[in-house]
Design a protein around this motif. Structure first.
Motif, mmCIF file in Angstrom:
data_model
loop_
_atom_site.group_PDB
_atom_site.id
_atom_site.type_symbol
_atom_site.label_atom_id
_atom_site.label_comp_id
_atom_site.label_asym_id
_atom_site.label_seq_id
_atom_site.Cartn_x
_atom_site.Cartn_y
_atom_site.Cartn_z
ATOM 1 N N GLU A 83 0.818 -1.214 0.000
ATOM 2 C CA GLU A 83 0.000 0.000 0.000
ATOM 3 C C GLU A 83 0.851 1.263 0.000
ATOM 4 N N CYS A 84 2.133 1.121 -0.250
ATOM 5 C CA CYS A 84 3.052 2.255 -0.196
ATOM 6 C C CYS A 84 3.358 2.784 -1.593
ATOM 7 N N VAL A 85 3.970 3.943 -1.621
ATOM 8 C CA VAL A 85 4.465 4.548 -2.851
ATOM 9 C C VAL A 85 5.975 4.672 -2.717
ATOM 10 N N LEU A 86 6.692 4.218 -3.728
ATOM 11 C CA LEU A 86 8.137 4.407 -3.752
ATOM 12 C C LEU A 86 8.402 5.791 -4.322
ATOM 13 N N PHE A 87 9.117 6.613 -3.573
ATOM 14 C CA PHE A 87 9.439 7.982 -3.991
ATOM 15 C C PHE A 87 10.928 8.050 -4.257
ATOM 16 N N LEU A 88 11.284 8.158 -5.524
ATOM 17 C CA LEU A 88 12.692 8.278 -5.906
ATOM 18 C C LEU A 88 12.917 9.681 -6.454
ATOM 19 N N CYS A 89 13.630 10.483 -5.701
ATOM 20 C CA CYS A 89 13.906 11.857 -6.088
ATOM 21 C C CYS A 89 15.402 12.007 -6.315
ATOM 22 N N TRP A 90 15.769 12.195 -7.549
ATOM 23 C CA TRP A 90 17.158 12.325 -7.955
ATOM 24 C C TRP A 90 18.033 11.180 -7.424
ATOM 25 N N PRO A 91 17.636 9.921 -7.734
ATOM 26 C CA PRO A 91 18.505 8.813 -7.329
ATOM 27 C C PRO A 91 19.832 8.920 -8.088
ATOM 28 N N PRO A 92 20.911 8.397 -7.517
ATOM 29 C CA PRO A 92 22.217 8.503 -8.179
ATOM 30 C C PRO A 92 22.172 7.909 -9.583
ATOM 31 N N GLY A 93 22.928 8.490 -10.471
ATOM 32 C CA GLY A 93 22.980 8.031 -11.859
ATOM 33 C C GLY A 93 24.344 7.501 -12.218
ATOM 34 N N TRP A 94 24.681 7.636 -13.477
ATOM 35 C CA TRP A 94 25.972 7.237 -14.014
ATOM 36 C C TRP A 94 26.328 5.797 -13.635
ATOM 37 N N GLY A 95 25.345 4.920 -13.772
ATOM 38 C CA GLY A 95 25.590 3.501 -13.534
ATOM 39 C C GLY A 95 25.400 3.037 -12.111
ATOM 40 N N ASP A 96 25.161 3.925 -11.180
ATOM 41 C CA ASP A 96 24.926 3.517 -9.792
ATOM 42 C C ASP A 96 23.608 2.737 -9.744
ATOM 43 N N PRO A 97 23.604 1.517 -9.194
ATOM 44 C CA PRO A 97 22.409 0.666 -9.232
ATOM 45 C C PRO A 97 21.367 0.964 -8.151
ATOM 46 N N MET A 98 21.508 2.013 -7.388
ATOM 47 C CA MET A 98 20.579 2.280 -6.285
ATOM 48 C C MET A 98 19.127 2.291 -6.764
ATOM 49 N N ALA A 99 18.829 2.996 -7.854
ATOM 50 C CA ALA A 99 17.445 3.118 -8.333
ATOM 51 C C ALA A 99 16.891 1.762 -8.763
ATOM 52 N N SER A 100 17.648 0.991 -9.515
ATOM 53 C CA SER A 100 17.139 -0.308 -9.966
ATOM 54 C C SER A 100 17.002 -1.285 -8.800
ATOM 55 N N ARG A 101 17.913 -1.226 -7.838
ATOM 56 C CA ARG A 101 17.790 -2.096 -6.657
ATOM 57 C C ARG A 101 16.561 -1.735 -5.826
ATOM 58 N N ALA A 102 16.328 -0.440 -5.640
ATOM 59 C CA ALA A 102 15.147 -0.011 -4.878
ATOM 60 C C ALA A 102 13.879 -0.429 -5.599
ATOM 61 N N LEU A 103 13.837 -0.248 -6.915
ATOM 62 C CA LEU A 103 12.648 -0.635 -7.678
ATOM 63 C C LEU A 103 12.429 -2.147 -7.617
ATOM 64 N N HIS A 104 13.490 -2.918 -7.751
ATOM 65 C CA HIS A 104 13.382 -4.376 -7.682
ATOM 66 C C HIS A 104 12.858 -4.825 -6.309
ATOM 67 N N ALA A 105 13.416 -4.270 -5.246
ATOM 68 C CA ALA A 105 12.967 -4.633 -3.896
ATOM 69 C C ALA A 105 11.510 -4.230 -3.687
ATOM 70 N N PHE A 106 11.133 -3.084 -4.210
ATOM 71 C CA PHE A 106 9.755 -2.601 -4.097
ATOM 72 C C PHE A 106 8.808 -3.537 -4.839
ATOM 73 N N GLU A 107 9.190 -3.962 -6.024
ATOM 74 C CA GLU A 107 8.367 -4.914 -6.795
ATOM 75 C C GLU A 107 8.250 -6.249 -6.063
ATOM 76 N N GLN A 108 9.369 -6.755 -5.519
ATOM 77 C CA GLN A 108 9.359 -8.029 -4.805
ATOM 78 C C GLN A 108 8.450 -7.988 -3.584
ATOM 79 N N ALA A 109 8.309 -6.808 -3.002
ATOM 80 C CA ALA A 109 7.465 -6.649 -1.816
ATOM 81 C C ALA A 109 6.013 -6.341 -2.174
ATOM 82 N N GLY A 110 5.701 -6.303 -3.471
ATOM 83 C CA GLY A 110 4.322 -6.085 -3.890
ATOM 84 C C GLY A 110 3.946 -4.635 -4.143
ATOM 85 N N GLY A 111 4.908 -3.738 -4.155
ATOM 86 C CA GLY A 111 4.619 -2.326 -4.391
ATOM 87 C C GLY A 111 4.139 -2.072 -5.803
#
Length: 190
Positions: free
Chosen positions: A109-137
């Motif tokens: 029931e949550c919203v993932l809020f990604l505001c200016w996640p690191p870029g230039w190949g840093d996997p933070m955004a994709s890892r957060a999105l993957h974990a959010f999807e795995q948890a049913g977000g």
């Protein structure tokens, strides 16, 4: 923090404006919206600092003379925290956790809020999105630059394209002149 010095005339102008709700809403609707919302915001925990911010906001957004209203409003609230410049003297208005903390929260029931996640190949955004999807977000707000820009990694944008649908993009998102950032709302495809 530097205080705002108002002339008696300007104080009287502001008092008259704030006393006339109809005029305030007609001439300065965004200021009226802010004043409606401000009491519900947590603020800094320092009532005097919050009141000073509100006064600067109202003054400069309703015609107070300024070469740069943004910095005249926000500047006095900027302080040093180690080697960083921060608003609010380093206190955080809302805590931000890492992926380990994120994993322990219910996501459906949550919203993932990604505001200016690191870029230039840093996997933070994709890892957060993957974990959010795995948890049913299923809802995401993204603020940053599109694929190939300064935010998010390619895997993040590829996953959005594959499994998510763009629900909304704010056409009035305010951005610095030299950036191509966007504000978007996404929903996960079923």
């Amino acid at each position: 923090m530097t205080g705002l010095s108002l002339t008696t005339e300007r104080r009287n102008e502001l008092a008259a404006l704030l006393d006339d709700d109809q005029r305030l809403r007609t001439e300065f609707p965004k200021v009226a919206d802010y004043l409606d919302t401000a009491p519900m915001l947590k603020g800094t925990g320092d009532a005097a600092a919050d009141a000073a911010f509100d006064l600067r906001f109202v003054h400069f957004m309703t015609g107070g003379e300024s070469a740069d209203p943004y910095w005249d409003i926000v500047g006095p609230a900027v302080a040093a925290d180690g080697d960083r410049r921060v608003v609010n003297g380093g206190r955080v208005w809302h805590p931000v956790g890492d992926l380990a903390e994120f994993a322990g929260e219910p996501q459906s029931e949550c919203v993932l809020f990604l505001c200016w996640p690191p870029g230039w190949g840093d996997p933070m955004a994709s890892r957060a999105l993957h974990a959010f999807e795995q948890a049913g977000g299923g809802r995401l707000i993204f603020i940053g630059e599109p694929k190939g820009g300064k935010t998010g990694d390619d895997a993040f944008f590829d996953q959005l394209a594959t499994s998510w649908s763009l629900e909304k993009q704010d056409p009035h998102h305010v951005s610095w002149w030299n950036l191509g950032d966007i504000a978007q709302g996404w929903i996960r495809r079923k």
